[in-house]
Design a protein around this motif. Structure first.
Motif, PDB file in Angstrom:
ATOM      1  N   LYS A   1       3.867   1.575  -9.798  1.00 52.31           N
ATOM      2  CA  LYS A   1       5.167   0.920  -9.599  1.00 52.31           C
ATOM      3  C   LYS A   1       5.049  -0.500  -9.062  1.00 52.31           C
ATOM      4  O   LYS A   1       6.029  -1.229  -9.002  1.00 52.31           O
ATOM      5  CB  LYS A   1       6.023   1.753  -8.640  1.00 52.31           C
ATOM      6  N   ARG A   2       3.854  -0.915  -8.678  1.00 57.51           N
ATOM      7  CA  ARG A   2       3.680  -2.231  -8.044  1.00 57.51           C
ATOM      8  C   ARG A   2       4.012  -3.388  -8.965  1.00 57.51           C
ATOM      9  O   ARG A   2       4.635  -4.358  -8.543  1.00 57.51           O
ATOM     10  CB  ARG A   2       2.261  -2.367  -7.498  1.00 57.51           C
ATOM     11  N   ALA A   3       3.608  -3.319 -10.222  1.00 62.37           N
ATOM     12  CA  ALA A   3       3.883  -4.419 -11.158  1.00 62.37           C
ATOM     13  C   ALA A   3       5.389  -4.616 -11.309  1.00 62.37           C
ATOM     14  O   ALA A   3       5.880  -5.751 -11.311  1.00 62.37           O
ATOM     15  CB  ALA A   3       3.238  -4.156 -12.510  1.00 62.37           C
ATOM     16  N   ALA A   4       6.140  -3.528 -11.417  1.00 64.41           N
ATOM     17  CA  ALA A   4       7.600  -3.625 -11.548  1.00 64.41           C
ATOM     18  C   ALA A   4       8.213  -4.215 -10.287  1.00 64.41           C
ATOM     19  O   ALA A   4       9.129  -5.043 -10.359  1.00 64.41           O
ATOM     20  CB  ALA A   4       8.199  -2.244 -11.843  1.00 64.41           C
ATOM     21  N   LEU A   5       7.699  -3.820  -9.126  1.00 65.10           N
ATOM     22  CA  LEU A   5       8.196  -4.358  -7.860  1.00 65.10           C
ATOM     23  C   LEU A   5       7.922  -5.858  -7.774  1.00 65.10           C
ATOM     24  O   LEU A   5       8.794  -6.641  -7.378  1.00 65.10           O
ATOM     25  CB  LEU A   5       7.561  -3.631  -6.683  1.00 65.10           C
TER      26      LEU A   5
ATOM     27  N   SER B   1       0.800  -1.217   0.000  1.00 71.36           N
ATOM     28  CA  SER B   1       0.000   0.000   0.000  1.00 71.36           C
ATOM     29  C   SER B   1       0.838   1.276   0.000  1.00 71.36           C
ATOM     30  O   SER B   1       0.371   2.312  -0.467  1.00 71.36           O
ATOM     31  CB  SER B   1      -0.971   0.012   1.180  1.00 71.36           C
ATOM     32  N   SER B   2       2.074   1.194   0.469  1.00 72.01           N
ATOM     33  CA  SER B   2       2.919   2.393   0.473  1.00 72.01           C
ATOM     34  C   SER B   2       3.660   2.587  -0.854  1.00 72.01           C
ATOM     35  O   SER B   2       4.319   3.604  -1.052  1.00 72.01           O
ATOM     36  CB  SER B   2       3.920   2.331   1.622  1.00 72.01           C
TER      37      SER B   2
END
Length: 71
Positions: free
Chosen positions: A51-55, A45-46
């Motif tokens: 950027k979540r998909a890359a992470l 959530s932070s």
């Protein structure tokens, strides 16, 4: 996993016309995986949504790097 996570998961599945019973089964499978060390819960959530998909790709690459099974 906390009860609030389970409740939120159930609500999301219901919003998508999912079955609450199947949501409970899925939560049970996830809990079992976490307790056995085969799964992990990470709060993203932070992290900015874009950027979540890359992470997740980076996390998957790390798992593959340390896995004895060739991917």
């Amino acid at each position: 996993m906390t009860n609030s996570f389970e409740e939120r998961y159930r609500q999301l599945l219901e919003m998508e016309d999912g079955e609450p019973i199947s949501a409970g089964a899925r939560v049970s499978h996830v809990r079992t995986a976490i307790e056995s060390g085969r799964g992990v819960y990470v709060d993203l959530s932070s992290v900015a949504e874009e950027k979540r998909a890359a992470l997740l790709d980076e996390i998957q690459a790390l798992v593959a790097r340390y896995s004895p099974v060739a991917h």
